[in-house]
Scaffold this motif. Structure first.
Motif, mmCIF file in Angstrom:
data_model
loop_
_atom_site.group_PDB
_atom_site.id
_atom_site.type_symbol
_atom_site.label_atom_id
_atom_site.label_comp_id
_atom_site.label_asym_id
_atom_site.label_seq_id
_atom_site.Cartn_x
_atom_site.Cartn_y
_atom_site.Cartn_z
ATOM 1 N N VAL A 14 -7.825 6.334 10.154
ATOM 2 C CA VAL A 14 -7.999 6.336 8.708
ATOM 3 C C VAL A 14 -7.885 4.900 8.224
ATOM 4 N N ASP A 15 -8.667 4.545 7.239
ATOM 5 C CA ASP A 15 -8.649 3.187 6.704
ATOM 6 C C ASP A 15 -8.056 3.171 5.304
ATOM 7 N N GLY A 16 -7.332 2.086 4.997
ATOM 8 C CA GLY A 16 -6.839 1.882 3.641
ATOM 9 C C GLY A 16 -7.260 0.508 3.166
ATOM 10 N N THR A 17 -7.872 0.436 2.008
ATOM 11 C CA THR A 17 -8.402 -0.824 1.510
ATOM 12 C C THR A 17 -7.436 -1.485 0.553
ATOM 13 N N ILE A 18 -7.268 -2.782 0.719
ATOM 14 C CA ILE A 18 -6.407 -3.562 -0.155
ATOM 15 C C ILE A 18 -7.231 -4.082 -1.316
ATOM 16 N N ASN A 19 -6.810 -3.793 -2.513
ATOM 17 C CA ASN A 19 -7.533 -4.271 -3.688
ATOM 18 C C ASN A 19 -7.108 -5.704 -4.029
ATOM 19 N N LEU A 63 0.854 -1.185 0.000
ATOM 20 C CA LEU A 63 0.000 0.000 0.000
ATOM 21 C C LEU A 63 0.888 1.231 0.000
ATOM 22 N N THR A 64 0.576 2.185 -0.861
ATOM 23 C CA THR A 64 1.386 3.400 -0.947
ATOM 24 C C THR A 64 0.516 4.636 -0.727
ATOM 25 N N ASN A 65 1.188 5.693 -0.269
ATOM 26 C CA ASN A 65 0.544 7.004 -0.085
ATOM 27 C C ASN A 65 -0.722 6.928 0.767
ATOM 28 N N GLN A 66 -0.637 6.157 1.849
ATOM 29 C CA GLN A 66 -1.759 6.048 2.777
ATOM 30 C C GLN A 66 -1.782 7.262 3.704
ATOM 31 N N PRO A 67 -2.937 7.906 3.874
ATOM 32 C CA PRO A 67 -2.992 9.114 4.709
ATOM 33 C C PRO A 67 -2.860 8.776 6.193
ATOM 34 N N LEU A 68 -2.380 9.743 6.936
ATOM 35 C CA LEU A 68 -2.267 9.609 8.387
ATOM 36 C C LEU A 68 -3.272 10.534 9.060
ATOM 37 N N PRO A 69 -3.919 10.081 10.116
ATOM 38 C CA PRO A 69 -4.862 10.949 10.830
ATOM 39 C C PRO A 69 -4.162 11.900 11.782
#
Length: 327
Positions: free
Chosen positions: A322-327, A276-282
């Motif tokens: 913040v959530d990041g979804t894996i495709n 995962l790249t460029n995931q935002p931080l809260p």
């Protein structure tokens, strides 16, 4: 005869030089050396600089005839002077002395460690308050807990007692598992943030003012900072403890901070790799000078969740996610 006048002039000049940094005690004039001491505020974790492991500071000092004047004063008395702790005492060379004229003042500015990687001091003839540009090392292992002292202005005697404070934001990442899949391993991690900034000293406006602040270019250059670990096992969901992934010391700005992560897990088809790249931080507004912010990354098969909290040891603040979804 001309030679005799030159010799006499040299003798008079030398005598003035020797006595100009002496104190008149009323009965005799004696040299009074300038001594230093330091106190580091709130250091609690491995990697932090504290009173025990701080071994060097860099000092700038301005000698002025009257009070410090930011329009004309320069670091004419000390420029990035190395002051070292040896055998429990702070020492430097050549030794300097307090002026013997009560109207002459010395103003002191300091940072630590001396000549830390990434520090570029302002030049020796710059007028006004000293400053330095800091370029954050890209490798986690090369980053340091940079300190800066509250300025000591218009002093004419006594000991110079620096109050050293953390100048960067300490950012810690922990990991845990959010599902029942075991055997997750993090193989790469990095964070993107501001590459460089400038710390400038100033006279504190009140007791809460540290006496220094950061500024950044109008267009901030982003840099990627890489964690040391190349293989970290993620604790299983049944284990309440989190595993610490990395500790960064980064510039206190909320501009462009994202993270990248690569991990593996054992699926039906064998070992699966997820990037995962460029995931935002809260809660980036908590990235303040001297703040300690931690993030916990929860990993399951399809979702990565990052939560954060700030710690009162270094600063105060709230929580976010913040959530990041894996495709």
């Amino acid at each position: 005869m001309r030679r005799l006048r030159k010799i006499l002039f040299f003798i008079i000049l030398s005598a003035w030089t020797l006595t100009s940094c002496e104190k008149d005690t009323g009965t005799e004039t004696v040299n009074v050396p300038i001594g230093f001491s330091n106190n580091v505020t709130t250091a609690t974790r491995a990697g932090d600089i504290n009173n025990d492991n701080l071994t060097s500071i860099g000092v700038f000092a301005s000698l002025t005839h009257g009070n410090f004047d930011a329009t004309v004063s320069t670091p004419n008395f000390m420029y990035n002077q190395l002051v070292e702790k040896k055998n429990g005492t702070w020492q430097y060379t050549p030794l300097k002395y307090w002026p013997n004229n009560d109207s002459d003042k010395i103003s002191f500015f300091a940072y630590a460690p001396h000549n830390a990687t990434g520090v570029t001091p302002s030049n020796a003839i710059q007028k006004g308050y000293p400053s330095f540009t800091y370029t954050t090392p890209t490798a986690e292992a090369d980053q340091v807990d940079l300190l800066a002292a509250t300025p000591i202005i218009n002093q004419n005697g006594g000991s110079v007692d620096f109050k050293m404070q953390h100048a960067l934001t300490k950012v810690v990442f922990n990991v845990k598992s959010n599902d029942d899949i075991t055997g997750k391993v993090i193989t790469a991690f990095s964070i993107t943030g501001a590459k460089s900034g400038t710390l400038a000293f100033h006279v504190p406006a009140n007791d809460d003012d540290k006496g220094f602040g950061w500024t950044y270019p109008s267009t901030v250059t982003a840099e990627t900072f890489t964690a040391t670990t190349k293989s970290l096992s993620v604790p299983d969901k049944s284990t309440p403890e989190e595993a610490m992934l990395c500790t960064y010391f980064l510039l206190p700005t909320n501009i462009g901070n994202t993270f990248n992560i690569t991990y593996t897990y054992i699926g039906i088809k064998g070992t699966q790799t997820v990037t995962l790249t460029n995931q935002p931080l809260p809660s980036l507004d908590k990235w303040l000078s001297g703040a300690f912010v931690s993030y916990t990354i929860g990993i399951d098969k399809k979702v990565v969740t990052a939560t954060t909290e700030s710690h009162p040891t270094w600063g105060n603040g709230g929580q976010g996610s913040v959530d990041g979804t894996i495709n």
